[in-house]
Design a protein around this motif. Structure first.
Motif, PDB file in Angstrom:
ATOM      1  N   PRO A  74       0.815  -1.228   0.000  1.00  0.00           N
ATOM      2  CA  PRO A  74       0.000   0.000   0.000  1.00  0.00           C
ATOM      3  C   PRO A  74       0.843   1.270   0.000  1.00  0.00           C
ATOM      4  N   SER A  75       1.868   1.326   0.831  1.00  0.00           N
ATOM      5  CA  SER A  75       2.731   2.502   0.864  1.00  0.00           C
ATOM      6  C   SER A  75       3.517   2.646  -0.432  1.00  0.00           C
ATOM      7  N   LEU A  76       3.971   1.534  -1.000  1.00  0.00           N
ATOM      8  CA  LEU A  76       4.703   1.591  -2.264  1.00  0.00           C
ATOM      9  C   LEU A  76       3.823   2.143  -3.382  1.00  0.00           C
ATOM     10  N   TYR A  77       2.581   1.694  -3.450  1.00  0.00           N
ATOM     11  CA  TYR A  77       1.690   2.175  -4.507  1.00  0.00           C
ATOM     12  C   TYR A  77       1.323   3.635  -4.299  1.00  0.00           C
ATOM     13  N   LEU A  78       1.165   4.046  -3.060  1.00  0.00           N
ATOM     14  CA  LEU A  78       0.859   5.446  -2.796  1.00  0.00           C
ATOM     15  C   LEU A  78       2.026   6.335  -3.220  1.00  0.00           C
ATOM     16  N   VAL A  79       3.251   5.901  -2.919  1.00  0.00           N
ATOM     17  CA  VAL A  79       4.441   6.658  -3.308  1.00  0.00           C
ATOM     18  C   VAL A  79       4.581   6.689  -4.829  1.00  0.00           C
ATOM     19  N   LEU A  80       4.277   5.577  -5.493  1.00  0.00           N
ATOM     20  CA  LEU A  80       4.351   5.530  -6.959  1.00  0.00           C
ATOM     21  C   LEU A  80       3.429   6.575  -7.590  1.00  0.00           C
ATOM     22  N   VAL A  81       2.183   6.633  -7.144  1.00  0.00           N
ATOM     23  CA  VAL A  81       1.232   7.587  -7.704  1.00  0.00           C
ATOM     24  C   VAL A  81       1.641   9.013  -7.339  1.00  0.00           C
ATOM     25  N   TYR A  82       2.141   9.199  -6.137  1.00  0.00           N
ATOM     26  CA  TYR A  82       2.582  10.531  -5.704  1.00  0.00           C
ATOM     27  C   TYR A  82       3.708  11.057  -6.591  1.00  0.00           C
ATOM     28  N   LEU A  83       4.703  10.212  -6.860  1.00  0.00           N
ATOM     29  CA  LEU A  83       5.835  10.662  -7.672  1.00  0.00           C
ATOM     30  C   LEU A  83       5.397  10.963  -9.099  1.00  0.00           C
ATOM     31  N   LEU A  84       4.589  10.084  -9.691  1.00  0.00           N
ATOM     32  CA  LEU A  84       4.126  10.315 -11.057  1.00  0.00           C
ATOM     33  C   LEU A  84       3.305  11.600 -11.141  1.00  0.00           C
TER      34      LEU A  84
END
Length: 353
Positions: free
Chosen positions: A321-331
């Motif tokens: 969950p944290s990895l996916y949130l960070v992925l969307v945040y960076l993009l």
């Protein structure tokens, strides 16, 4: 169809009585897998059994939920569906404060289609419960009023510690201290003592059946010492950092047979993208949003912990969950920067006379 299959307690008790867990005191007839073991243990726990008598190396809370689900629905799977839905809702709630109402839907969608997450909905492993309690605890740490709700954070931290392994309770105690330091929390030492005190009381309450059976605090300490020894001595030669191989290649090393590499059927190409986004966010946007910093700390400490030990691919689930949130945040951040840069380029073009 899987949700309609009733758990056969008599059958799995017979399997357990002749499984790897009773050797050499019985005739070995085959292994019992973790989902059936957790379900059997949960069934006994809700009947009042001592949680140290069956599968003591995994903490009992999730198995209590499995046992209740078996009594009410005949199978442990409905509670997995509840944990899954609540995890998606919590991930959306966490993302709203960082990404906004609409873009916050993307991390739960990525988790929803992740094969590892979907597998947990049809097999009663304890990793999905752990993921739910982690997300619930992160809502506490992300709240602007966490100093006033310390008692609630302590209860959730205690439940988190009881959901799979108390090691995760220790990890998130460390994560809490790091986050309080980064946020320069006032009177943090006193606040930590209160949170950890409530967490310890909650953890002890999870072993009420253990104490009711006449066991003492010294027995409780001995039990946890034996659990630590078990994990320490179990395949100590297993190489470190295998979780990184799994994320980037989809393969992981077994610790049985020839100890070779095998592919994970739950691999997702979003895993390496998310981990690269984690590194990219650390290098470029660490100070852009204080709540994303919480997820960076969680990813760092959880992945370091998983890297240090023997693993299954499902051990990655609590970090996803944290990895996916960070992925969307960076993009999203990079897209905004590109739009801003493009706007500046247009404004810099001289107008014709």
């Amino acid at each position: 169809d899987l949700y309609r299959q009733r758990f056969d307690q008599v059958k799995w008790q017979s399997v357990y009585d002749h499984s790897q867990y009773c050797v050499p005191n019985c005739e070995f007839r085959g292994n019992i897998d973790d989902p059936e073991l957790y379900s059997l243990a949960g069934y006994h726990f809700v009947k009042g059994a001592d949680p140290s008598q069956i599968n003591p190396e995994v903490q009992p809370l999730t198995k209590y939920f499995f046992g209740l689900s078996i009594l009410w629905f005949g199978t442990a799977l409905p509670v997995q569906l509840i944990f899954g839905v609540l995890s998606l809702i919590l991930l959306y709630y966490l993302g709203r404060h960082i990404l906004g109402d609409y873009l916050a839907l993307v991390p739960p969608l990525l988790l929803l289609i992740d094969p590892l997450f979907l597998d947990q909905l049809i097999r009663p492993f304890v990793d999905l419960s752990l993921t739910f309690w982690i997300l619930l605890y992160l809502t506490f740490l992300s709240s602007s009023r966490y100093q006033a709700h310390w008692w609630w954070g302590g209860v959730v931290l205690g439940a988190l510690s009881l959901s799979k392994s108390f090691s995760y309770g220790l990890l998130f105690s460390l994560i809490t201290m790091v986050i309080f330091y980064l946020q320069k929390t006032q009177d943090s030492s006193r606040l930590l003592l209160k949170i950890f005190g409530i967490a310890l009381a909650t953890y002890l309450a999870g072993y009420l059946a253990f104490f009711v059976r006449g066991n003492s605090i010294s027995d409780f300490i001995l039990l946890h010492y034996q659990i630590l020894r078990l994990y320490k001595d179990y395949v100590p030669e297993y190489p470190k950092g295998e979780i990184i191989r799994l994320i980037f290649s989809g393969q992981w090393r077994t610790w049985w047979g020839d100890k070779g590499l095998i592919p994970s059927p739950f691999y997702s190409y979003a895993w390496p993208l998310a981990l690269l986004a984690y590194f990219g966010t650390i290098l470029t946007h660490l100070r852009q949003h204080h709540q994303i910093r919480i997820h960076l700390v969680v990813i760092t400490i959880v992945l370091l912990f998983i890297s240090s030990r023997l693993m299954f691919p499902r051990y990655l689930l609590p970090a996803l969950p944290s990895l996916y949130l960070v992925l969307v945040y960076l993009l999203h951040t990079l897209l905004n920067l590109l739009q801003l840069s493009h706007g500046r380029d247009i404004r810099s073009i001289p107008k014709s006379q």
